[in-house]
Design a protein around this motif. Structure first.
Motif, PDB file in Angstrom:
ATOM      1  N   GLN A  98      34.196  49.593  28.196  1.00 46.34           N
ATOM      2  CA  GLN A  98      35.232  49.652  29.242  1.00 46.34           C
ATOM      3  C   GLN A  98      36.093  48.401  29.143  1.00 46.34           C
ATOM      4  N   GLN A  99      37.276  48.477  29.704  1.00 46.47           N
ATOM      5  CA  GLN A  99      38.143  47.296  29.755  1.00 46.47           C
ATOM      6  C   GLN A  99      39.026  47.382  30.982  1.00 46.47           C
ATOM      7  N   GLY A 100      39.552  46.234  31.372  1.00 47.58           N
ATOM      8  CA  GLY A 100      40.417  46.213  32.545  1.00 47.58           C
ATOM      9  C   GLY A 100      41.174  44.907  32.641  1.00 47.58           C
ATOM     10  N   GLN A 101      41.975  44.845  33.671  1.00 48.70           N
ATOM     11  CA  GLN A 101      42.828  43.679  33.924  1.00 48.70           C
ATOM     12  C   GLN A 101      42.664  43.288  35.385  1.00 48.70           C
ATOM     13  N   VAL A 102      42.502  41.990  35.635  1.00 41.88           N
ATOM     14  CA  VAL A 102      42.383  41.469  36.990  1.00 41.88           C
ATOM     15  C   VAL A 102      43.378  40.328  37.135  1.00 41.88           C
ATOM     16  N   ASP A 103      44.151  40.335  38.206  1.00 38.48           N
ATOM     17  CA  ASP A 103      45.071  39.230  38.496  1.00 38.48           C
ATOM     18  C   ASP A 103      44.398  38.288  39.480  1.00 38.48           C
ATOM     19  N   LEU A 104      44.343  37.014  39.120  1.00 37.78           N
ATOM     20  CA  LEU A 104      43.723  35.991  39.962  1.00 37.78           C
ATOM     21  C   LEU A 104      44.707  34.862  40.217  1.00 37.78           C
ATOM     22  N   SER A 105      44.443  34.077  41.252  1.00 36.45           N
ATOM     23  CA  SER A 105      45.264  32.892  41.504  1.00 36.45           C
ATOM     24  C   SER A 105      44.382  31.768  42.018  1.00 36.45           C
ATOM     25  N   SER A 106      44.852  30.547  41.813  1.00 31.49           N
ATOM     26  CA  SER A 106      44.160  29.372  42.337  1.00 31.49           C
ATOM     27  C   SER A 106      45.216  28.372  42.783  1.00 31.49           C
ATOM     28  N   SER A 107      44.897  27.632  43.837  1.00 33.02           N
ATOM     29  CA  SER A 107      45.858  26.681  44.412  1.00 33.02           C
ATOM     30  C   SER A 107      45.250  25.299  44.545  1.00 33.02           C
TER      31      SER A 107
ATOM     32  N   ASN B 161      39.542  37.211  28.555  1.00 35.98           N
ATOM     33  CA  ASN B 161      40.696  36.476  28.055  1.00 35.98           C
ATOM     34  C   ASN B 161      41.635  36.253  29.235  1.00 35.98           C
ATOM     35  N   ALA B 162      41.934  34.995  29.533  1.00 33.38           N
ATOM     36  CA  ALA B 162      42.788  34.662  30.685  1.00 33.38           C
ATOM     37  C   ALA B 162      44.052  33.976  30.197  1.00 33.38           C
ATOM     38  N   ALA B 163      45.178  34.381  30.760  1.00 35.93           N
ATOM     39  CA  ALA B 163      46.467  33.770  30.428  1.00 35.93           C
ATOM     40  C   ALA B 163      47.195  33.445  31.728  1.00 35.93           C
ATOM     41  N   ARG B 164      47.668  32.218  31.829  1.00 32.95           N
ATOM     42  CA  ARG B 164      48.427  31.821  33.023  1.00 32.95           C
ATOM     43  C   ARG B 164      49.830  32.408  32.891  1.00 32.95           C
ATOM     44  N   SER B 165      50.257  33.166  33.876  1.00 29.22           N
ATOM     45  CA  SER B 165      51.574  33.801  33.813  1.00 29.22           C
ATOM     46  C   SER B 165      52.653  32.970  34.495  1.00 29.22           C
ATOM     47  N   SER B 166      52.277  32.239  35.543  1.00 31.64           N
ATOM     48  CA  SER B 166      53.264  31.413  36.243  1.00 31.64           C
ATOM     49  C   SER B 166      52.554  30.436  37.170  1.00 31.64           C
ATOM     50  N   VAL B 167      53.325  29.439  37.619  1.00 34.31           N
ATOM     51  CA  VAL B 167      52.859  28.530  38.665  1.00 34.31           C
ATOM     52  C   VAL B 167      53.975  28.437  39.694  1.00 34.31           C
ATOM     53  N   THR B 168      53.626  28.672  40.940  1.00 34.87           N
ATOM     54  CA  THR B 168      54.579  28.540  42.032  1.00 34.87           C
ATOM     55  C   THR B 168      54.333  27.198  42.710  1.00 34.87           C
TER      56      THR B 168
ATOM     57  N   ALA C 222      50.554  23.756  44.460  1.00 33.93           N
ATOM     58  CA  ALA C 222      50.753  24.504  43.212  1.00 33.93           C
ATOM     59  C   ALA C 222      49.789  25.687  43.208  1.00 33.93           C
ATOM     60  N   THR C 223      50.336  26.884  42.987  1.00 32.75           N
ATOM     61  CA  THR C 223      49.523  28.098  42.927  1.00 32.75           C
ATOM     62  C   THR C 223      49.722  28.738  41.555  1.00 32.75           C
ATOM     63  N   ALA C 224      48.659  28.735  40.756  1.00 35.91           N
ATOM     64  CA  ALA C 224      48.713  29.302  39.411  1.00 35.91           C
ATOM     65  C   ALA C 224      48.290  30.766  39.455  1.00 35.91           C
ATOM     66  N   ALA C 225      49.080  31.626  38.796  1.00 36.28           N
ATOM     67  CA  ALA C 225      48.749  33.044  38.670  1.00 36.28           C
ATOM     68  C   ALA C 225      48.193  33.290  37.275  1.00 36.28           C
ATOM     69  N   TRP C 226      47.063  33.972  37.210  1.00 34.52           N
ATOM     70  CA  TRP C 226      46.376  34.240  35.950  1.00 34.52           C
ATOM     71  C   TRP C 226      46.202  35.743  35.766  1.00 34.52           C
TER      72      TRP C 226
END
Length: 110
Positions: A85-94, A21-28, A72-76
Motif C-alpha cells: 500500500q502507499q499514501g500521502q500525508v500532509d503534516l506541519s510543524s511550527s 519520504n518527506a519533502a518540505r513544500s513551504s514555510v509560512t 514559522a510553520t513548515a508544511a511537509w
C-alpha cells in the motif's frame, strides 16, 4: 532541518518493510508585525553579503523598531509505503522566535 531537501528512511519490522519520504513544500512566516510570507524556496545567505541587500528568495524588512515574535510553520508532504500500500500525508510543524529590532541613529559632526 538545515537542508530543505527531501528526507527519506526505511525500516523492516516483523517482516513488514516500511518506507517514508518527506519533502518540505513551504514555510509560512508570521513576522509578528501584522504581515506574513509564504516561502517555497530558501537559500543560505552567503557570508560577507551586504546586510542591507534584499533576500533573493524570501525575506522581510521591519518598518519600525520593536520586539517581534516570529512564527514559522513548515508544511511537509510525506509519502509512505508498506504492505503493498502507499499514501500521502500532509503534516506541519511550527516554532517561534523572539526578535528585538532596533534602530540606530547617527549624527555626523564635521
Amino acid at each position: 532541518v538545515d537542508d530543505p531537501g527531501s528526507l527519506g528512511t526505511s525500516t523492516s519490522q516483523d517482516g513488514i518493510d516500511i518506507s517514508l519520504n518527506a519533502a518540505r513544500s513551504s514555510v509560512t512566516f508570521d513576522w509578528g508585525d501584522g504581515t506574513s510570507s509564504v516561502c517555497t524556496q530558501m537559500l543560505e545567505r552567503p557570508a560577507g553579503t551586504d546586510p542591507l541587500m534584499a533576500s533573493p528568495a524570501c525575506g522581510h524588512a521591519y518598518l519600525k523598531a520593536g520586539d517581534f515574535t516570529i512564527t514559522a510553520t513548515a508544511a511537509w508532504n510525506v509519502g509512505w509505503q508498506a504492505l503493498g500500500q502507499q499514501g500521502q500525508v500532509d503534516l506541519s510543524s511550527s516554532a517561534t522566535y523572539e526578535l528585538p529590532i532596533r534602530e540606530f541613529v547617527t549624527v555626523v559632526i564635521g
